[in-house]
Design a protein around this motif. Structure first.
Motif, short mmCIF file in Angstrom:
data_model
loop_
_atom_site.label_atom_id
_atom_site.label_comp_id
_atom_site.label_asym_id
_atom_site.label_seq_id
_atom_site.Cartn_x
_atom_site.Cartn_y
_atom_site.Cartn_z
N UNK A 11 0.82 -1.21 0.00
CA UNK A 11 0.00 0.00 0.00
C UNK A 11 0.86 1.26 0.00
N UNK A 12 1.89 1.25 0.85
CA UNK A 12 2.75 2.42 0.97
C UNK A 12 3.51 2.69 -0.32
N UNK A 30 5.30 13.31 3.85
CA UNK A 30 5.14 12.01 4.50
C UNK A 30 3.70 11.83 4.97
N UNK A 31 3.11 12.91 5.48
CA UNK A 31 1.73 12.84 5.96
C UNK A 31 0.78 12.42 4.83
N UNK A 32 1.02 12.96 3.64
CA UNK A 32 0.16 12.61 2.51
C UNK A 32 0.32 11.14 2.13
N UNK A 36 -2.64 8.30 2.40
CA UNK A 36 -3.02 7.52 1.23
C UNK A 36 -2.86 6.02 1.46
N UNK A 37 -1.85 5.65 2.27
CA UNK A 37 -1.59 4.24 2.58
C UNK A 37 -2.40 3.76 3.76
N UNK A 38 -3.16 4.66 4.37
CA UNK A 38 -4.03 4.34 5.50
C UNK A 38 -3.23 3.84 6.71
#
Length: 254
Positions: A11-12, A30-32, A36-38
């Motif tokens: 996912x990441x 990094x936060x985004x 996105x990767x939950x």
């Protein structure tokens, strides 16, 4: 390795590559990526040290798989000086270490082909971000080191303490990368037969016995003197294909 970890890494990787491709590497935070990767920001830094690392996070898991695959064919016995155990008694002649390294490299190639969209997007991203190209070199070198360490531990004594471990590992990685680059330029081609043929050429060279007092690819490095061994270097043009790599290695070792 757990299914959760594998899923999180996948996912990441997908999230990071998609964001980098759409927004730009420097502009993506990094936060985004974490959103996105939950996963949380803390989880991101616990599993990935940086934005560069997350792009290759799937290869961290793949490298573990390669090491485990190779370890399964290592002789169970180990050199034990206190027990006066020799390398020869530890070597399993039924195992072809060169073939096992090629099998491990095929696993890496199949990973790229099996994750086509991610592989293509990552390739395009690497053309735009020099820091990622540097990180790719580090990843490639880690595979090469794993192959070299395996060969040193698994080949019989007369071959293991020689340049063959390093030369064969480097050649397999070079051939793999050459075929992979061809595939990335045209991902609809089936290049696995080309990879197999090139690996077979490398194995034939590596396993060739010495004749008439000549040197083989498995002989030690040494300073020039009577009866000395030699080191040879093959130089190829940029963009050389796997056949060119294999032929150059074969020519300089003959």
């Amino acid at each position: 390795m757990t299914a959760v970890r594998t899923h999180t890494h996948a996912q990441a990787v997908d999230a990071a590559i998609e964001l980098f491709s759409r927004k730009g590497f420097e502009q993506t935070t990094v936060e985004e990526i974490a959103d996105a990767a939950q996963i949380s920001r803390a989880t991101f830094f616990r599993r990935f040290r940086s934005k560069e690392d997350v792009v290759f996070a799937d290869h961290e898991i793949l490298l573990e798989e390669v090491v485990v695959m190779l370890a399964a064919t290592r002789p169970e016995a180990r050199v034990n000086e206190e027990a006066n155990t020799s390398r020869e008694s530890a070597w399993d002649p039924s195992v072809d270490p060169y073939l096992e390294v090629c099998r491990a490299a095929r696993l890496v190639f199949d990973h790229h082909v099996g994750q086509r969209e991610t592989s293509l997007a990552r390739h395009r991203l690497l053309q735009q971000v020099p820091a990622l190209r540097d990180r790719e070199l580090v990843t490639t070198h880690r595979y090469e080191r794993a192959f070299t360490a395996y060969l040193r531990d698994t080949l019989p004594t007369d071959r293991s303490r020689t340049t063959m471990s390093i030369a064969f590992a480097a050649s397999v990685v070079a051939v793999h990368n050459a075929v992979l680059r061809r595939w990335l330029r045209n991902p609809y081609l089936d290049l696995r037969p080309d990879l197999e043929e090139a690996f077979a050429d490398l194995r034939r060279v590596a396993a060739a016995p010495a004749s008439d007092g000549g040197t083989t690819a498995a002989e030690d490095v040494g300073e020039p003197h009577a009866g000395s061994k030699r080191v040879v270097v093959a130089v190829l043009e940029e963009g050389a294909g796997p056949d060119d790599v294999a032929r150059a290695v074969r020519d300089v070792l003959n």
